[in-house]
Design an enzyme around this catalytic site. Structure first.
Site, PDB file in Angstrom:
ATOM      1  N   ASP A 290      -9.498  -9.359  -2.369  1.00  0.00           N
ATOM      2  CA  ASP A 290      -9.424  -7.958  -2.768  1.00  0.00           C
ATOM      3  C   ASP A 290      -8.084  -7.644  -3.418  1.00  0.00           C
ATOM      4  O   ASP A 290      -7.168  -8.462  -3.405  1.00  0.00           O
ATOM      5  CB  ASP A 290      -9.661  -7.040  -1.554  1.00  0.00           C
ATOM      6  CG  ASP A 290      -8.878  -7.476  -0.317  1.00  0.00           C
ATOM      7  OD1 ASP A 290      -7.943  -8.291  -0.457  1.00  0.00           O
ATOM      8  OD2 ASP A 290      -9.193  -7.023   0.784  1.00  0.00           O
TER       9      ASP A 290
ATOM     10  N   GLU B 167     -15.192  -1.433   4.160  1.00  0.00           N
ATOM     11  CA  GLU B 167     -14.905  -0.528   5.262  1.00  0.00           C
ATOM     12  C   GLU B 167     -16.161  -0.347   6.125  1.00  0.00           C
ATOM     13  O   GLU B 167     -17.267  -0.691   5.692  1.00  0.00           O
ATOM     14  CB  GLU B 167     -14.445   0.832   4.701  1.00  0.00           C
ATOM     15  CG  GLU B 167     -13.179   0.765   3.857  1.00  0.00           C
ATOM     16  CD  GLU B 167     -11.885   0.638   4.673  1.00  0.00           C
ATOM     17  OE1 GLU B 167     -11.930   0.207   5.836  1.00  0.00           O
ATOM     18  OE2 GLU B 167     -10.813   0.961   4.123  1.00  0.00           O
TER      19      GLU B 167
HETATM   20  C1  F6R Z   1      -6.474  -8.474   2.809  1.00  0.00           C
HETATM   21  C2  F6R Z   1      -7.709  -8.138   3.517  1.00  0.00           C
HETATM   22  C3  F6R Z   1      -7.688  -7.263   4.731  1.00  0.00           C
HETATM   23  C4  F6R Z   1      -6.790  -7.845   5.837  1.00  0.00           C
HETATM   24  C5  F6R Z   1      -6.793  -6.930   7.045  1.00  0.00           C
HETATM   25  C6  F6R Z   1      -5.817  -7.400   8.102  1.00  0.00           C
HETATM   26  O1  F6R Z   1      -6.735  -9.326   1.716  1.00  0.00           O
HETATM   27  O2  F6R Z   1      -8.736  -8.551   3.102  1.00  0.00           O
HETATM   28  O3  F6R Z   1      -8.995  -7.110   5.207  1.00  0.00           O
HETATM   29  O4  F6R Z   1      -7.249  -9.121   6.191  1.00  0.00           O
HETATM   30  O5  F6R Z   1      -6.442  -5.625   6.651  1.00  0.00           O
HETATM   31  O6  F6R Z   1      -4.512  -7.288   7.604  1.00  0.00           O
HETATM   32  P1  F6R Z   1      -3.247  -7.707   8.471  1.00  0.00           P
HETATM   33  O7  F6R Z   1      -3.273  -9.171   8.627  1.00  0.00           O
HETATM   34  O8  F6R Z   1      -2.063  -7.236   7.662  1.00  0.00           O
HETATM   35  O9  F6R Z   1      -3.379  -6.999   9.777  1.00  0.00           O
END
Ligand code: F6R
Length: 231
Positions: A63, A138
């Site tokens: 993304d 989401e």
């Molecule tokens: C980012 C993504 C998001 C993250 C998720 C967790 O490419 O796809 O879904 O994997 O927001 O993010 P962290 O690791 O920062 O808690």
């Protein structure tokens, strides 16, 4: 699903890096799928610590914020260029939804086509949001969704705006692989570390429904979870 329980975040990031190296080395002619964020920073640091030399030539990001300049330090293209490509001295091609080659109207469709031409991915790295999002799918996302532009939930905007010098400049939309796109990878490597993720993980596994995007992936033949949380 295969679940690996680890004692802490560092152990989880080390194990995830090892599983990623094994899976990608087993199919060096196939691209990999990358994610961004705090969890993945540690995984990429472990790849560097292991002097990992990727054999694959292409990597697909999950993304990217919509409309963000590729040079912005908050863009996922920038993050992956610094923390993955440059850190590993890897000169392969990064494919990022809505960026570079794909920064135009038909970009998400072309991203899907490139994935179909070059894929399937040997392994797709995944994290989960505190609200249960997978990539930027989401809660409530269609399980059959493909790469598309989406509106971010308020919880995601609040959680991620801390990374922006001016939190108000945090984009409200993103381009993201869909849940059906993600499900095409040969292996899904989901890394869930920290107590703040426990509720989202437990709900997604114990009470999967339309409000838990992970539910779309629970029946994947090779879903591998690395976590330091009980669920
Ligand atoms: C980012 C993504 C998001 C993250 C998720 C967790 O490419 O796809 O879904 O994997 O927001 O993010 P962290 O690791 O920062 O808690």
């Amino acid at each position: 699903m295969i679940a690996h329980h680890v004692k802490n975040a560092v152990e989880g990031q080390m194990l995830a890096a090892t599983l990623f190296m094994q899976a990608s080395n087993a199919k060096p002619d196939k691209p990999v799928g990358l994610a961004t964020g705090g969890t993945m920073d540690g995984v990429y640091q472990q790849l560097v610590a292991n002097s990992f030399k990727p054999g694959f030539k292409h990597a697909f990001a999950l993304d990217e914020y919509d409309g963000i300049s590729p040079g912005s330090k908050n863009s996922y293209l920038h993050e992956l260029t610094e923390k993955f490509s440059k850190a590993l001295d890897w000169s392969g091609q990064l494919h990022v939804p809505g960026q570079g080659l794909y920064a135009h109207e038909a970009g998400n469709q072309e991203f899907e086509e490139a994935l179909a031409d070059l894929g399937p991915l040997s392994v797709q790295l995944l994290g989960i949001g505190t609200n249960g999002h997978i990539a930027f799918n989401e809660p409530g996302s269609d399980f059959a969704s493909r790469t598309r532009r989406v509106e971010l939930h308020q919880e995601t905007v609040s959680a991620n705006s801390i990374y922006f010098d001016d939190p108000q400049s945090m984009p409200t939309h993103a381009n993201t692989q869909g849940l059906a796109t993600i499900a095409q990878a040969d292996m899904l490597l989901l890394v869930v570390l920290g107590e703040h993720k426990q509720a989202a993980l437990t709900k997604s596994i114990r009470h999967p429904d339309q409000s838990t995007p992970l539910a779309a992936l629970l029946e994947h033949p090779k879903l591998v979870l690395v976590t330091d949380q009980e669920f």
